[in-house]
Design a protein around this motif. Sequence first.
Motif, PDB file in Angstrom:
ATOM      1  N   SER A  63       0.858   3.711  -2.765  1.00 39.04           N
ATOM      2  CA  SER A  63       0.378   5.470  -2.687  1.00 39.04           C
ATOM      3  C   SER A  63       2.005   5.927  -3.667  1.00 39.04           C
ATOM      4  CB  SER A  63       0.640   5.317  -1.198  1.00 39.04           C
ATOM      5  OG  SER A  63      -0.565   5.081  -0.743  1.00 39.04           O
ATOM      6  N   ALA A  64       2.889   5.641  -3.237  1.00 33.99           N
ATOM      7  CA  ALA A  64       3.412   6.986  -3.500  1.00 33.99           C
ATOM      8  C   ALA A  64       3.851   6.437  -5.235  1.00 33.99           C
ATOM      9  CB  ALA A  64       5.668   5.890  -3.003  1.00 33.99           C
ATOM     10  N   GLU A  80       1.045  -1.298  -0.310  1.00 33.79           N
ATOM     11  CA  GLU A  80      -0.540   0.456   0.223  1.00 33.79           C
ATOM     12  C   GLU A  80       1.146   1.517   0.445  1.00 33.79           C
ATOM     13  OE1 GLU A  80      -3.115   0.434  -0.254  1.00 33.79           O
ATOM     14  OE2 GLU A  80      -3.933  -1.753   0.226  1.00 33.79           O
ATOM     15  N   LEU A  87       2.039   6.431  -6.757  1.00 26.26           N
ATOM     16  CA  LEU A  87       0.040   7.453  -6.894  1.00 26.26           C
ATOM     17  C   LEU A  87       0.476   9.068  -6.690  1.00 26.26           C
ATOM     18  CD1 LEU A  87      -2.721   5.405  -6.243  1.00 26.26           C
ATOM     19  CD2 LEU A  87      -1.513   5.562  -8.622  1.00 26.26           C
ATOM     20  N   ARG A  88       1.097   9.643  -5.699  1.00 35.09           N
ATOM     21  CA  ARG A  88       1.286  10.081  -5.090  1.00 35.09           C
ATOM     22  C   ARG A  88       2.319  11.536  -6.309  1.00 35.09           C
ATOM     23  NH1 ARG A  88       2.558   9.677  -0.399  1.00 35.09           N
ATOM     24  NH2 ARG A  88       4.601   8.941  -0.399  1.00 35.09           N
ATOM     25  N   GLU A  89       3.435  10.541  -6.784  1.00 33.93           N
ATOM     26  CA  GLU A  89       4.662  11.655  -7.432  1.00 33.93           C
ATOM     27  C   GLU A  89       4.410  11.236  -8.877  1.00 33.93           C
ATOM     28  OE1 GLU A  89       8.227  10.910  -5.103  1.00 33.93           O
ATOM     29  OE2 GLU A  89       6.928  10.971  -3.564  1.00 33.93           O
TER      30      GLU A  89
END
Length: 68
Positions: free
Chosen positions: A29-30, A25, A32-34
């Motif tokens: 998340s990393a 997860e 999708l964030r960057e």
Amino acid sequence: MRTTNVIVNDAMNCLIKTLGVVETEIFISALLREPFDYTEWRKDQFDDMSLEELNAEAVICSRNDTSV
């Protein structure tokens, strides 16, 4: 040829097997964030490794590969 859904499912299973649910997860998340360009990352991934280090990593990966 395999479908996108099958590939994504296999990739998720691989990530969970290797990292566990929580770290998978965090990884997703990393991503999708960057902004992330996988092709560019792969070009530079091994630049700082010696041939001996690269070979050692390849041996470890081949020993861990259960698909063979």
